[in-house]
Design a protein around this motif. Sequence first.
Motif, PDB file in Angstrom:
ATOM      1  N   TRP A  22       0.836  -1.249   0.020  1.00 40.79           N
ATOM      2  CA  TRP A  22      -0.059   0.059  -0.004  1.00 40.79           C
ATOM      3  C   TRP A  22       0.798   1.194  -0.001  1.00 40.79           C
ATOM      4  N   GLY A  23       0.389   2.359  -0.404  1.00 43.89           N
ATOM      5  CA  GLY A  23       1.174   3.498  -0.547  1.00 43.89           C
ATOM      6  C   GLY A  23       0.468   4.928  -0.779  1.00 43.89           C
ATOM      7  N   LEU A  24       0.832   5.948  -0.780  1.00 47.10           N
ATOM      8  CA  LEU A  24       0.096   7.338  -1.113  1.00 47.10           C
ATOM      9  C   LEU A  24      -0.152   7.374  -2.566  1.00 47.10           C
ATOM     10  N   CYS A  25      -1.342   7.706  -3.007  1.00 47.27           N
ATOM     11  CA  CYS A  25      -1.727   7.641  -4.395  1.00 47.27           C
ATOM     12  C   CYS A  25      -2.470   9.006  -4.908  1.00 47.27           C
ATOM     13  N   ILE A  26      -2.390   9.135  -5.882  1.00 50.22           N
ATOM     14  CA  ILE A  26      -3.233  10.159  -6.711  1.00 50.22           C
ATOM     15  C   ILE A  26      -4.711   9.888  -6.629  1.00 50.22           C
ATOM     16  N   PRO A  27      -5.562  10.759  -6.289  1.00 51.75           N
ATOM     17  CA  PRO A  27      -7.012  10.011  -6.616  1.00 51.75           C
ATOM     18  C   PRO A  27      -7.218   9.873  -7.864  1.00 51.75           C
ATOM     19  N   SER A  28      -7.824   8.537  -7.977  1.00 51.93           N
ATOM     20  CA  SER A  28      -8.174   8.136  -9.503  1.00 51.93           C
ATOM     21  C   SER A  28      -9.399   7.068  -9.280  1.00 51.93           C
ATOM     22  N   PRO A  29     -10.525   7.527  -8.801  1.00 47.07           N
ATOM     23  CA  PRO A  29     -11.802   6.861  -8.658  1.00 47.07           C
ATOM     24  C   PRO A  29     -12.229   5.835  -9.927  1.00 47.07           C
ATOM     25  N   GLY A  30     -12.452   4.596  -9.763  1.00 48.98           N
ATOM     26  CA  GLY A  30     -12.780   3.873 -10.873  1.00 48.98           C
ATOM     27  C   GLY A  30     -11.634   3.310 -11.974  1.00 48.98           C
ATOM     28  N   MET A  31     -10.451   3.792 -11.652  1.00 49.22           N
ATOM     29  CA  MET A  31      -9.377   3.627 -12.597  1.00 49.22           C
ATOM     30  C   MET A  31      -8.233   3.162 -11.732  1.00 49.22           C
ATOM     31  N   SER A  32      -7.206   2.416 -12.210  1.00 50.41           N
ATOM     32  CA  SER A  32      -6.108   1.889 -11.825  1.00 50.41           C
ATOM     33  C   SER A  32      -5.290   2.866 -10.855  1.00 50.41           C
ATOM     34  N   ASN A  33      -4.821   2.606  -9.764  1.00 47.85           N
ATOM     35  CA  ASN A  33      -4.080   3.512  -9.024  1.00 47.85           C
ATOM     36  C   ASN A  33      -2.982   4.067  -9.314  1.00 47.85           C
ATOM     37  N   THR A  34      -2.631   5.331  -9.305  1.00 49.29           N
ATOM     38  CA  THR A  34      -1.263   6.142  -9.670  1.00 49.29           C
ATOM     39  C   THR A  34      -0.524   6.458  -8.374  1.00 49.29           C
ATOM     40  N   ARG A  35       0.624   6.075  -8.271  1.00 51.24           N
ATOM     41  CA  ARG A  35       1.293   6.353  -7.067  1.00 51.24           C
ATOM     42  C   ARG A  35       2.083   7.698  -7.002  1.00 51.24           C
ATOM     43  N   ALA A  36       1.675   8.423  -5.817  1.00 50.77           N
ATOM     44  CA  ALA A  36       2.264   9.692  -5.784  1.00 50.77           C
ATOM     45  C   ALA A  36       3.727   9.716  -5.250  1.00 50.77           C
ATOM     46  N   THR A  37       4.381  10.922  -5.446  1.00 48.93           N
ATOM     47  CA  THR A  37       5.644  11.210  -5.028  1.00 48.93           C
ATOM     48  C   THR A  37       5.713  11.493  -3.561  1.00 48.93           C
ATOM     49  N   VAL A  38       6.498  10.775  -3.047  1.00 49.51           N
ATOM     50  CA  VAL A  38       6.556  10.917  -1.427  1.00 49.51           C
ATOM     51  C   VAL A  38       8.003  11.158  -1.068  1.00 49.51           C
ATOM     52  N   ALA A  39       8.311  11.937  -0.155  1.00 49.36           N
ATOM     53  CA  ALA A  39       9.687  12.215   0.462  1.00 49.36           C
ATOM     54  C   ALA A  39       9.718  11.529   1.701  1.00 49.36           C
ATOM     55  N   SER A  40      11.102  11.474   2.018  1.00 46.79           N
ATOM     56  CA  SER A  40      11.491  10.725   3.461  1.00 46.79           C
ATOM     57  C   SER A  40      11.296  11.822   4.323  1.00 46.79           C
ATOM     58  N   ALA A  41      11.300  11.315   5.610  1.00 50.31           N
ATOM     59  CA  ALA A  41      11.135  12.505   6.822  1.00 50.31           C
ATOM     60  C   ALA A  41      12.270  13.006   7.118  1.00 50.31           C
ATOM     61  N   SER A  42      13.317  13.197   6.299  1.00 57.10           N
ATOM     62  CA  SER A  42      14.564  13.684   6.638  1.00 57.10           C
ATOM     63  C   SER A  42      14.472  15.338   6.921  1.00 57.10           C
ATOM     64  N   GLY A  43      13.417  15.911   6.184  1.00 66.01           N
ATOM     65  CA  GLY A  43      13.203  17.361   5.976  1.00 66.01           C
ATOM     66  C   GLY A  43      12.153  17.714   7.090  1.00 66.01           C
ATOM     67  N   VAL A  44      11.638  16.975   7.960  1.00 66.14           N
ATOM     68  CA  VAL A  44      10.635  17.284   8.769  1.00 66.14           C
ATOM     69  C   VAL A  44      11.376  18.037   9.956  1.00 66.14           C
ATOM     70  N   ARG A  45      11.081  18.840  10.538  1.00 70.96           N
ATOM     71  CA  ARG A  45      11.515  19.833  11.695  1.00 70.96           C
ATOM     72  C   ARG A  45      10.369  19.966  12.538  1.00 70.96           C
ATOM     73  N   PHE A  46      11.133  20.145  14.047  1.00 71.48           N
ATOM     74  CA  PHE A  46      10.359  20.731  15.039  1.00 71.48           C
ATOM     75  C   PHE A  46       9.803  22.194  14.691  1.00 71.48           C
TER      76      PHE A  46
ATOM     77  N   ALA B 284       8.928  20.229   2.635  1.00 73.05           N
ATOM     78  CA  ALA B 284       9.365  19.610   1.284  1.00 73.05           C
ATOM     79  C   ALA B 284       8.223  19.769   0.155  1.00 73.05           C
ATOM     80  N   PRO B 285       8.463  19.906  -1.083  1.00 74.57           N
ATOM     81  CA  PRO B 285       7.687  20.121  -2.154  1.00 74.57           C
ATOM     82  C   PRO B 285       6.752  18.928  -2.490  1.00 74.57           C
ATOM     83  N   TRP B 286       6.817  17.796  -1.604  1.00 74.65           N
ATOM     84  CA  TRP B 286       5.945  16.654  -1.773  1.00 74.65           C
ATOM     85  C   TRP B 286       5.636  16.214  -0.490  1.00 74.65           C
ATOM     86  N   PRO B 287       4.570  15.230  -0.435  1.00 73.25           N
ATOM     87  CA  PRO B 287       3.962  14.641   0.943  1.00 73.25           C
ATOM     88  C   PRO B 287       5.477  13.947   1.396  1.00 73.25           C
ATOM     89  N   VAL B 288       5.187  13.899   2.906  1.00 70.57           N
ATOM     90  CA  VAL B 288       6.287  13.089   3.730  1.00 70.57           C
ATOM     91  C   VAL B 288       5.701  11.897   4.310  1.00 70.57           C
TER      92      VAL B 288
END
Length: 199
Positions: free
Chosen positions: A103-127, A149-153
């Motif tokens: 399983w992974g983060l996807c771009i919404p595509s109801p009724g069609m094959s899933n499209t994987r979203a670009t996901v970044a690592s947590a290295s750029g997360v800060r307090f 980050a320019p993408w979800p983390v």
Amino acid sequence: IDGGFPDWVELHNVGDAPAGLGGYQLRDLKGETITLAAETILEANRYLVIPIISTETVGFGLDRDGDTVALHDAGGMMIDEITFGRQIENHTLGRLPTNTNQWGLCIPSPGMSNTRATVASASGVRFNEWYAASGGAFPDDFVELASAAPWPVTLSGVTLSDDPVYNPDKFRFPAHTYLGTDDFLVLKPAQLGFGFDAW
């Protein structure tokens, strides 16, 4: 969950024959259910999008902060299940098209094959900030995480602790937990299992 798309659960018939889904149920972590109508048929290699509209009579819903969704057949046997952590707007959690066992983060595509979203690592997360309650305007301690980050983390498996030497895993984010672009996440002691000393 939230954002520009309504909540939904999508089923996919990967078989080569139609599947009768009458009496099948979706169940959430609270035990609330949605039961599919007796005449529900899902054709081979087709998708069925089930909109989630939580009302006083239909308590089933998807909790953005984390939940479990299970599919049970008409006899009560569990067919499939997914447990997830915090979700983000305008994205879905889906089986990856390159490996349907994952399983992974996807771009919404109801009724069609899933499209994987670009996901970044947590290295750029800060307090971003933290607060130790000491009788001020805020009654609870909190810590806030931020990502530029320019993408979800993904935060899956990331740990937080107030005792990093002897107990570094006091809190661990569950699988499938995400922080959105320019997003903020506030966590309080009831979620973390620990607080902050003001002195």
